[in-house]
Write a protein that holds these residues in place. Structure first.
Motif, short mmCIF file in Angstrom:
data_model
loop_
_atom_site.label_atom_id
_atom_site.label_comp_id
_atom_site.label_asym_id
_atom_site.label_seq_id
_atom_site.Cartn_x
_atom_site.Cartn_y
_atom_site.Cartn_z
N VAL A 1 35.15 -21.36 7.56
CA VAL A 1 35.62 -22.74 7.70
C VAL A 1 35.02 -23.30 8.98
O VAL A 1 35.05 -22.65 10.02
CB VAL A 1 37.17 -22.79 7.75
N THR A 2 34.47 -24.50 8.90
CA THR A 2 33.88 -25.17 10.06
C THR A 2 34.64 -26.45 10.33
O THR A 2 34.76 -27.30 9.45
CB THR A 2 32.39 -25.49 9.80
N LEU A 3 35.16 -26.57 11.55
CA LEU A 3 35.90 -27.76 11.96
C LEU A 3 35.23 -28.40 13.16
O LEU A 3 34.64 -27.70 13.99
CB LEU A 3 37.35 -27.39 12.31
N LEU A 16 40.50 -27.27 3.57
CA LEU A 16 41.40 -26.48 2.75
C LEU A 16 40.79 -25.12 2.52
O LEU A 16 39.61 -25.02 2.17
CB LEU A 16 41.66 -27.18 1.41
N ALA A 17 41.60 -24.07 2.70
CA ALA A 17 41.12 -22.70 2.46
C ALA A 17 42.33 -21.80 2.24
O ALA A 17 43.34 -21.92 2.94
CB ALA A 17 40.31 -22.19 3.66
N ALA A 18 42.24 -20.91 1.28
CA ALA A 18 43.27 -19.91 0.99
C ALA A 18 44.65 -20.55 0.80
O ALA A 18 45.66 -19.99 1.22
CB ALA A 18 43.31 -18.84 2.09
N ARG A 53 46.02 -26.00 4.49
CA ARG A 53 45.30 -27.10 5.12
C ARG A 53 45.22 -26.74 6.60
O ARG A 53 46.24 -26.61 7.27
CB ARG A 53 46.05 -28.41 4.93
N ILE A 54 44.00 -26.55 7.10
CA ILE A 54 43.79 -26.13 8.49
C ILE A 54 43.06 -27.25 9.21
O ILE A 54 41.99 -27.69 8.77
CB ILE A 54 42.96 -24.84 8.55
N ALA A 55 43.65 -27.73 10.30
CA ALA A 55 43.07 -28.84 11.05
C ALA A 55 42.91 -28.45 12.51
O ALA A 55 43.78 -27.78 13.08
CB ALA A 55 43.94 -30.07 10.93
N LEU A 56 41.80 -28.88 13.12
CA LEU A 56 41.59 -28.68 14.55
C LEU A 56 42.33 -29.78 15.29
O LEU A 56 42.04 -30.96 15.13
CB LEU A 56 40.10 -28.71 14.88
N SER A 107 49.24 -25.85 7.50
CA SER A 107 50.31 -26.20 6.57
C SER A 107 49.88 -25.84 5.15
O SER A 107 48.69 -25.68 4.88
CB SER A 107 50.64 -27.69 6.68
N PRO A 108 50.84 -25.74 4.23
CA PRO A 108 50.47 -25.46 2.85
C PRO A 108 49.61 -26.59 2.28
O PRO A 108 49.76 -27.73 2.69
CB PRO A 108 51.81 -25.39 2.12
#
Length: 140
Positions: free
Chosen positions: A92-94, A105-107, A110-113, A138-139
């Motif tokens: 994942v690249t942010l 979105l991964a696995a 929701r992943i945010a920097l 978060s989911p």
């Protein structure tokens, strides 16, 4: 403010949301609740809702250093590895620049920097192991 958990003598640390527990003698963190926000150093990992998030590296940091004048704000690129048991890891690249992709979105997450520290200064480059990435998880 969230508690700081020491992960090693080299200060591999993470700030965890409610319900997060460190595992013994490891740089991996386990949690029984969804993480709202966590801070990882390069090489550290955290478990979030059954997925492991690892801060791999900052591959680029062109943010405008404090004490200088720049034409544009620049960007920093944070690389993460996200894996869920039973499936292959995903890169994942942010980006730190708000005009670029700050979340992915991964696995099933929701992943945010949220923030990348430290911020560059005119004094010189940042050591690769000095970075701290604060993430919102978060989911999906």
């Amino acid at each position: 403010m969230l508690p700081v958990v020491a992960l090693s003598a080299l200060c591999a640390c993470a700030q965890l949301g409610p319900g997060a527990q460190p595992t013994a003698a490891s740089d991996t963190l386990a949690t029984s609740a969804v993480l709202d926000e966590l801070t990882l150093v390069v090489g550290a990992s955290a478990d979030a809702s059954g997925a492991t998030i690892t801060f791999v590296r900052v591959s680029e940091d062109s943010r405008c250093p404090t004490g200088t004048t720049c034409i544009w704000a620049g960007d920093a690129i944070v690389e993460l590895r996200v894996a869920r048991a039973g499936s292959s890891a995903r890169q994942v690249t942010l980006h730190a620049n708000e005009q670029r992709a700050r979340e992915e979105l991964a696995a099933g997450l929701r992943i945010a920097l949220v923030r990348l520290d430290p911020y560059p200064s005119a004094d010189g480059p940042i050591a690769p192991d000095a970075y701290r990435a604060t993430l919102s998880v978060s989911p999906e």
